[in-house]
Design an enzyme around this catalytic site. Structure first.
Site, PDB file in Angstrom:
ATOM      1  N   GLU A  17       2.228 -10.859   4.138  1.00  0.00           N
ATOM      2  CA  GLU A  17       2.528  -9.938   3.042  1.00  0.00           C
ATOM      3  C   GLU A  17       2.621 -10.719   1.737  1.00  0.00           C
ATOM      4  O   GLU A  17       3.527 -11.533   1.559  1.00  0.00           O
ATOM      5  CB  GLU A  17       3.845  -9.207   3.297  1.00  0.00           C
ATOM      6  CG  GLU A  17       4.275  -8.302   2.154  1.00  0.00           C
ATOM      7  CD  GLU A  17       5.687  -7.764   2.321  1.00  0.00           C
ATOM      8  OE1 GLU A  17       6.330  -7.467   1.285  1.00  0.00           O
ATOM      9  OE2 GLU A  17       6.158  -7.644   3.469  1.00  0.00           O
TER      10      GLU A  17
ATOM     11  N   ARG B 207       4.786  -9.768  -7.136  1.00  0.00           N
ATOM     12  CA  ARG B 207       5.842 -10.189  -8.051  1.00  0.00           C
ATOM     13  C   ARG B 207       5.354 -11.186  -9.092  1.00  0.00           C
ATOM     14  O   ARG B 207       6.124 -11.578  -9.972  1.00  0.00           O
ATOM     15  CB  ARG B 207       6.999 -10.822  -7.262  1.00  0.00           C
ATOM     16  CG  ARG B 207       7.626  -9.891  -6.241  1.00  0.00           C
ATOM     17  CD  ARG B 207       8.765 -10.562  -5.516  1.00  0.00           C
ATOM     18  NE  ARG B 207       9.221  -9.783  -4.375  1.00  0.00           N
ATOM     19  CZ  ARG B 207      10.185 -10.153  -3.554  1.00  0.00           C
ATOM     20  NH1 ARG B 207      10.793 -11.318  -3.749  1.00  0.00           N
ATOM     21  NH2 ARG B 207      10.535  -9.394  -2.537  1.00  0.00           N
TER      22      ARG B 207
ATOM     23  N   THR C  32       5.955  -5.288  -2.308  1.00  0.00           N
ATOM     24  CA  THR C  32       6.564  -4.921  -3.588  1.00  0.00           C
ATOM     25  C   THR C  32       5.644  -3.980  -4.367  1.00  0.00           C
ATOM     26  O   THR C  32       5.502  -4.084  -5.586  1.00  0.00           O
ATOM     27  CB  THR C  32       6.925  -6.163  -4.439  1.00  0.00           C
ATOM     28  OG1 THR C  32       7.446  -7.189  -3.594  1.00  0.00           O
ATOM     29  CG2 THR C  32       8.009  -5.817  -5.463  1.00  0.00           C
TER      30      THR C  32
ATOM     31  N   LYS D  42      10.058   0.018   6.290  1.00  0.00           N
ATOM     32  CA  LYS D  42      10.690  -1.258   5.999  1.00  0.00           C
ATOM     33  C   LYS D  42      12.173  -0.993   5.749  1.00  0.00           C
ATOM     34  O   LYS D  42      12.517  -0.069   5.006  1.00  0.00           O
ATOM     35  CB  LYS D  42      10.049  -1.881   4.757  1.00  0.00           C
ATOM     36  CG  LYS D  42      10.765  -3.106   4.207  1.00  0.00           C
ATOM     37  CD  LYS D  42      10.058  -3.619   2.961  1.00  0.00           C
ATOM     38  CE  LYS D  42      10.787  -4.780   2.339  1.00  0.00           C
ATOM     39  NZ  LYS D  42      10.049  -5.356   1.188  1.00  0.00           N
TER      40      LYS D  42
END
Length: 215
Positions: A43, A47, A71, A131
């Site tokens: 993953e 960011r 994210t 998640k």
């Protein structure tokens, strides 16, 4: 939609490395080290400005890796991530707008939850894989154990505050398919481009998960 997108992210590997990269040139050697260590599901979090280039590089040069984007918080990022080659999507939370965009993308996704109401709302919308974030801060294994009774159909990838000491406790839970973490990719190893150390830490992560199979 990538034809090789996985049907379920939760069943591909017990540990999903959560990667933050500042230099896209590090993406391919890092991915190769993780794959060599037994962790093919990666993953890459959105960011940093390098994230989409990193996803693109891994998707193009490391076909044995299953690279996804994390994210993800906007429909635009959904589109950009899939265009870059992401084979799954992970979000820290969700809205109906974001959920609709992920459904339309055609790739698997794990929307983030931290409360019972969010879990029920997703189940109501036909989503069973999620998640759990931030896992430790939101109640950890005790919280997930409590959810397993009334909501056994929900399955989770806990992420946030998970490391080698507590990962086996999470993986032993019946409603946990995998865990996410970054302990196998310490910042100093990436900065030094010590890919051998990353591979060794990945192997150790696989080994510690081997004993937590009572799901």
């Amino acid at each position: 939609m990538p034809s090789s997108s996985p049907a379920s992210v939760l069943d591909l590997a017990p540990v999903v490395p959560v990667v933050v990269l500042d230099d896209p040139a590090d993406a391919v050697p890092l991915a190769r080290a993780l794959v060599a260590g037994g962790l093919p599901v990666i993953e890459v979090t959105l960011r940093t400005p390098a994230a989409l280039d990193a996803v693109r590089a891994i998707a193009g040069a490391v076909p044995e890796a299953v690279v996804g984007a994390g994210t993800v918080i906007t429909p635009g990022q959904v589109t950009e991530s899939v265009a870059a080659g992401a084979r799954f999507l992970v979000t820290p939370g969700w809205t109906d707008v974001l959920l609709a965009a992920m459904r339309a993308s055609g790739v698997p996704f794990l929307p983030g939850v931290s409360t019972t109401s969010e879990v029920v709302a997703l189940l109501e919308r036909g989503v069973r894989e999620m998640k759990f974030f931030p896992a430790q801060a939101a109640g950890g294994t005790a919280y997930l154990k409590s959810l397993a009774g009334p909501l056994p159909q929900a399955r989770f990838c806990p992420t946030g505050g998970i490391g080698p000491d507590n990962a086996p406790e999470y993986l032993a839970l019946p409603n946990v398919g995998c865990v996410g973490g970054s302990w196998m990719i310490p910042a100093d190893a990436v900065a030094a481009r010590d890919w051998g150390r990353v591979e060794r830490l990945a192997r150790a992560a696989v080994a510690l998960s081997a004993g937590a199979t009572c799901r």
